[in-house]
Design a protein around this motif. Structure first.
Motif, PDB file in Angstrom:
ATOM      1  N   ASP A   1      -3.655   5.354  -1.088  1.00 45.23           N
ATOM      2  CA  ASP A   1      -4.903   5.005  -0.751  1.00 45.23           C
ATOM      3  C   ASP A   1      -5.960   5.847  -1.495  1.00 45.23           C
ATOM      4  OD1 ASP A   1      -4.542   2.939   1.291  1.00 45.23           O
ATOM      5  OD2 ASP A   1      -3.597   4.486   2.349  1.00 45.23           O
TER       6      ASP A   1
ATOM      7  N   ASN B   1      -8.411   1.155  -6.737  1.00 41.82           N
ATOM      8  CA  ASN B   1      -8.539   1.470  -5.122  1.00 41.82           C
ATOM      9  C   ASN B   1      -8.763   2.952  -4.885  1.00 41.82           C
ATOM     10  OD1 ASN B   1      -8.978  -1.093  -3.432  1.00 41.82           O
ATOM     11  ND2 ASN B   1      -6.830  -1.523  -3.875  1.00 41.82           N
ATOM     12  N   CYS B   2      -7.700   3.443  -5.512  1.00 41.13           N
ATOM     13  CA  CYS B   2      -7.854   5.217  -5.329  1.00 41.13           C
ATOM     14  C   CYS B   2      -9.014   5.786  -5.802  1.00 41.13           C
ATOM     15  CB  CYS B   2      -6.625   5.842  -5.758  1.00 41.13           C
ATOM     16  SG  CYS B   2      -5.025   5.299  -5.005  1.00 41.13           S
TER      17      CYS B   2
ATOM     18  N   GLY C   1      -0.093  -1.099 -12.103  1.00 39.00           N
ATOM     19  CA  GLY C   1      -0.532  -0.540 -10.917  1.00 39.00           C
ATOM     20  C   GLY C   1      -2.199  -0.033 -10.938  1.00 39.00           C
TER      21      GLY C   1
ATOM     22  N   VAL D   1       0.541  -1.109  -0.195  1.00 35.84           N
ATOM     23  CA  VAL D   1      -0.028  -0.110  -0.009  1.00 35.84           C
ATOM     24  C   VAL D   1       0.917   1.191   0.162  1.00 35.84           C
ATOM     25  CG1 VAL D   1      -1.858   1.298   1.356  1.00 35.84           C
ATOM     26  CG2 VAL D   1      -1.880  -1.223   1.366  1.00 35.84           C
TER      27      VAL D   1
ATOM     28  N   THR E   1      -4.201  -0.440  -7.767  1.00 38.71           N
ATOM     29  CA  THR E   1      -3.866   0.420  -6.940  1.00 38.71           C
ATOM     30  C   THR E   1      -4.522   1.754  -7.251  1.00 38.71           C
ATOM     31  OG1 THR E   1      -1.707  -0.249  -6.299  1.00 38.71           O
ATOM     32  CG2 THR E   1      -2.098   2.178  -5.823  1.00 38.71           C
TER      33      THR E   1
END
Length: 409
Positions: free
Chosen positions: A168, A212-213, A206, A165, A209
């Motif tokens: 976030d 998620n963001c 990515g 992580v 990631t």
């Protein structure tokens, strides 16, 4: 038999007799390890036993063996390492900062098999001749993928993709250099407005990631349902329901594919649906859901934003012969609003290379597209296009034209 193996056998026997579980009773097992190492060291001083060397190092190695993943545990504990893979027992690689490194770790074939069995124990999944591939999630959230002979030439192939992580929220990606502030503001506004977003890119670019963001920008009162092959998404919202696929049993029954999960998600009162990665016929069910007015996001392997749209027009055809491009192409045009393409650069940096808008119009089998952000001179800059559904931005209290015009260069 070397000193460490002797102590390991003694500790494993003590654990069996005591009924302790290293995962549930780590303090007691650590104390047992320290006592066993100290006892062996004392016996080695007065007898003919081989020496352990540094006691603290031996105790840590022993703990990694009985409670962790042995020689691989130090790589799992290293926050800079993103992925670990084994091509042969003597060839163990790691990726650090997006760059591959060959490690000095040398295993045996039995050790590789033992490590895989230990990793699969908590997941309830299996790998054998009838099921030579397996995807599973480790207790720490890392993703495991294993392939065995005769699919491979001789050795077991093992990949552990750690969930490191580093970001976030979208502002974290700005700090890391993945996004520009202007692109982050636009994406944040687009998520709040409820646009459908496709995240495209290559392996390790990515995508998860970034997904998620983006999901972190969803308004907090909304209910989000996620579906994935294995759990990878970690969405920081209060109302999140997550589902993953299930492999078939030994009898070949009980399999739950991603396509089934997409259909089940629609029965769970979602405000948004997120598909971890679209690969096959589930793309059709996702498009139908998005086309019905349910906002959503998904990721997809593709080399560019335009290729992602082309792929989304092709994958639904796998759902059956009765699905034609005459249905799929306008459905894609009406269902996908934005495509964000992210890439892994040669220096290991992840970067968003382009953001593409889909206005919703088609000409024959060609979908109209508009560049919102493009890479020029190695930097992500504002292009001339504007996103669809400006009324959705207005309902969210956002003047998207003003937002984009102030960043136009």
């Amino acid at each position: 038999m070397d000193a460490l193996r002797t102590v390991r056998d003694e500790v494993e026997e003590l654990i069996r007799r005591s009924g302790l579980d290293p995962a549930r009773d780590p303090v007691a097992v650590r104390a047992m390890v320290r006592e066993a190492v100290a006892d062996y060291d004392e016996r080695a001083l007065h007898g003919g036993l081989p020496f352990l060397g540094d006691v603290d190092t031996a105790a840590q190695a022993l703990w990694d063996t009985v409670a962790g993943l042995g020689p691989l545990q130090r790589y799992l504990d290293d926050p800079e390492i993103e992925e670990i893979w084994i091509n042969q027992p003597s060839r163990v690689f790691v990726a650090r900062g997006g760059v591959a490194e060959l490690t000095s770790t040398v295993l045996t074939r039995d050790e590789v098999r033992d490590l895989v069995e230990r990793m699969l124990r908590s997941s309830g999944r299996r790998v054998d001749l009838s099921s030579p591939f397996v995807d599973a999630t480790l207790p720490d959230g890392s993703r495991l993928h294993v392939v065995i002979p005769d699919i491979t030439r001789e050795d077991w192939l093992v990949n552990i993709r750690k969930f490191v992580v580093r970001a976030d929220r979208l502002e974290d990606l700005v700090r890391l250099g993945t996004l520009t502030p202007a692109a982050a503001r636009f994406l944040d506004a687009s998520v709040a407005a409820g646009l459908n977003i496709l995240v495209a890119g290559g392996t390790q670019a990515g995508k998860t990631t970034l997904l998620n963001c983006l999901a972190a920008a969803i308004p907090p009162r909304e209910r989000v349902v996620t579906v994935e092959e294995v759990f990878e998404l970690k969405i920081p919202l209060r109302d999140v329901a997550s589902m993953q696929c299930r492999q078939p049993s030994l009898e070949g029954t009980g399999e739950v594919p991603l396509r089934r999960l997409v259909k089940e998600a629609l029965r769970m009162r979602p405000s948004r649906i997120i598909v971890g990665e679209v690969r096959q016929a589930e793309s059709l069910d996702l498009l139908i859901a998005l086309n019905s007015g349910l906002p959503g996001m998904a990721s997809l392997h593709a080399n560019s934003a335009r290729e992602a749209i082309t792929k989304m027009c092709t994958l639904p055809l796998l759902a059956g012969e009765n699905v034609s491009s005459r249905f799929v192409v306008p459905t894609v045009a009406g269902s996908i609003d934005l495509v964000v393409h992210v890439a892994l650069e040669r220096d290991g940096r992840r970067a968003v290379r382009e953001i593409l808008a889909i206005p919703g119009r088609t000409e024959g089998d060609v979908i109209e597209m508009a560049d919102l952000f493009v890479t020029r001179g190695g930097a992500l800059v504002r292009a001339e296009g504007f996103p669809p559904h400006e009324e959705r931005y207005e309902r969210a209290g956002i003047d998207v034209r003003r937002l984009l015009t102030q960043d136009l260069t």
